[in-house]
Scaffold this motif. Structure first.
Motif, PDB file in Angstrom:
ATOM      1  N   GLY A  14      58.316  24.242  29.909  1.00 51.46           N
ATOM      2  CA  GLY A  14      58.708  24.811  28.624  1.00 51.46           C
ATOM      3  C   GLY A  14      57.573  25.022  27.641  1.00 51.46           C
ATOM      4  O   GLY A  14      57.747  25.689  26.618  1.00 51.46           O
ATOM      5  N   ARG A  15      56.398  24.447  27.928  1.00 49.38           N
ATOM      6  CA  ARG A  15      55.261  24.584  27.000  1.00 49.38           C
ATOM      7  C   ARG A  15      54.057  25.244  27.643  1.00 49.38           C
ATOM      8  O   ARG A  15      53.298  25.944  26.970  1.00 49.38           O
ATOM      9  N   PHE A  16      53.860  25.018  28.926  1.00 43.44           N
ATOM     10  CA  PHE A  16      52.685  25.549  29.618  1.00 43.44           C
ATOM     11  C   PHE A  16      53.121  26.612  30.618  1.00 43.44           C
ATOM     12  O   PHE A  16      54.207  26.534  31.199  1.00 43.44           O
ATOM     13  N   THR A  17      52.234  27.589  30.833  1.00 43.10           N
ATOM     14  CA  THR A  17      52.493  28.631  31.816  1.00 43.10           C
ATOM     15  C   THR A  17      51.246  28.826  32.666  1.00 43.10           C
ATOM     16  O   THR A  17      50.170  29.090  32.136  1.00 43.10           O
ATOM     17  N   ILE A  18      51.420  28.704  33.971  1.00 44.26           N
ATOM     18  CA  ILE A  18      50.328  28.948  34.905  1.00 44.26           C
ATOM     19  C   ILE A  18      50.471  30.366  35.438  1.00 44.26           C
ATOM     20  O   ILE A  18      51.575  30.847  35.701  1.00 44.26           O
ATOM     21  N   SER A  19      49.343  31.044  35.569  1.00 43.77           N
ATOM     22  CA  SER A  19      49.361  32.397  36.114  1.00 43.77           C
ATOM     23  C   SER A  19      48.021  32.658  36.782  1.00 43.77           C
ATOM     24  O   SER A  19      47.056  31.913  36.579  1.00 43.77           O
ATOM     25  N   GLN A  20      47.982  33.708  37.565  1.00 45.96           N
ATOM     26  CA  GLN A  20      46.720  34.055  38.214  1.00 45.96           C
ATOM     27  C   GLN A  20      46.584  35.568  38.304  1.00 45.96           C
ATOM     28  O   GLN A  20      47.566  36.279  38.451  1.00 45.96           O
ATOM     29  N   ASP A  21      45.366  36.000  38.155  1.00 48.54           N
ATOM     30  CA  ASP A  21      45.024  37.409  38.325  1.00 48.54           C
ATOM     31  C   ASP A  21      44.315  37.497  39.665  1.00 48.54           C
ATOM     32  O   ASP A  21      43.125  37.172  39.767  1.00 48.54           O
ATOM     33  N   ASN A  22      45.045  37.895  40.699  1.00 46.23           N
ATOM     34  CA  ASN A  22      44.470  37.908  42.041  1.00 46.23           C
ATOM     35  C   ASN A  22      43.352  38.939  42.180  1.00 46.23           C
ATOM     36  O   ASN A  22      42.431  38.755  42.965  1.00 46.23           O
ATOM     37  N   ALA A  23      43.433  40.007  41.414  1.00 44.76           N
ATOM     38  CA  ALA A  23      42.396  41.039  41.495  1.00 44.76           C
ATOM     39  C   ALA A  23      41.069  40.515  40.938  1.00 44.76           C
ATOM     40  O   ALA A  23      39.996  40.845  41.441  1.00 44.76           O
ATOM     41  N   LYS A  24      41.164  39.700  39.883  1.00 39.91           N
ATOM     42  CA  LYS A  24      39.954  39.177  39.247  1.00 39.91           C
ATOM     43  C   LYS A  24      39.614  37.765  39.714  1.00 39.91           C
ATOM     44  O   LYS A  24      38.579  37.224  39.339  1.00 39.91           O
ATOM     45  N   ASN A  25      40.509  37.180  40.523  1.00 33.44           N
ATOM     46  CA  ASN A  25      40.307  35.800  40.985  1.00 33.44           C
ATOM     47  C   ASN A  25      40.140  34.832  39.821  1.00 33.44           C
ATOM     48  O   ASN A  25      39.178  34.050  39.759  1.00 33.44           O
ATOM     49  N   ILE A  26      41.065  34.908  38.880  1.00 30.21           N
ATOM     50  CA  ILE A  26      41.060  34.003  37.735  1.00 30.21           C
ATOM     51  C   ILE A  26      42.422  33.327  37.638  1.00 30.21           C
ATOM     52  O   ILE A  26      43.456  33.985  37.735  1.00 30.21           O
ATOM     53  N   LEU A  27      42.392  32.043  37.446  1.00 28.98           N
ATOM     54  CA  LEU A  27      43.586  31.237  37.235  1.00 28.98           C
ATOM     55  C   LEU A  27      43.657  30.891  35.757  1.00 28.98           C
ATOM     56  O   LEU A  27      42.630  30.604  35.133  1.00 28.98           O
TER      57      LEU A  27
END
Length: 125
Positions: free
Chosen positions: A65-78
């Motif tokens: 509810g407070r944190f969100t994890i995501s990743q940009d696979n094209a840029k290889n950034i988490l």
């Protein structure tokens, strides 16, 4: 071999937000499951959130509810977007990488062999 470099930590007041980033380089198979962990002084390293390549996520109760994890696979950034920060969120935050199996087992640091150097998050009341 996977290399991980975190950034984005800092000092904020309670209720504030921060976005952590982790640049991933190296062999992608060994970074199929990515996680954020944190460790406060005198405490064990604990999981915060993890994500696998298809976007499936897991959050620990403290992050829901407070944190969100995501990743940009094209840029290889988490990323880890943190909102409504509390003083108890103060810790060194680490990103970690593992093979895909780590996203289907108990969420624990021992299943992640590759680690970044960490970025400090300090939340004041």
């Amino acid at each position: 071999q996977v290399q991980l470099v975190e950034s984005g930590g800092g000092s904020v007041q309670a209720g504030g937000s921060l976005r952590l980033s982790c640049v991933i380089s190296g062999y992608t198979y060994s970074s199929a499951c990515m996680g954020w962990f944190r460790q406060a002084p005198g405490k064990e390293r604990e999981g915060v959130a993890r994500i696998n390549r298809d976007g499936s996520t897991t959050y620990t109760d403290s992050a829901k509810g407070r944190f969100t994890i995501s990743q940009d696979n094209a840029k290889n950034i988490l990323y880890l977007q943190m909102t409504s920060l509390k003083p108890e969120d103060t810790a060194m935050y680490y990103c970690a990488a593992s093979s895909v199996g780590a996203c289907y087992s108990v969420f624990a640091a021992r299943f992640f062999p590759a680690w970044g150097q960490g970025t400090q998050v300090t939340v004041s009341s």
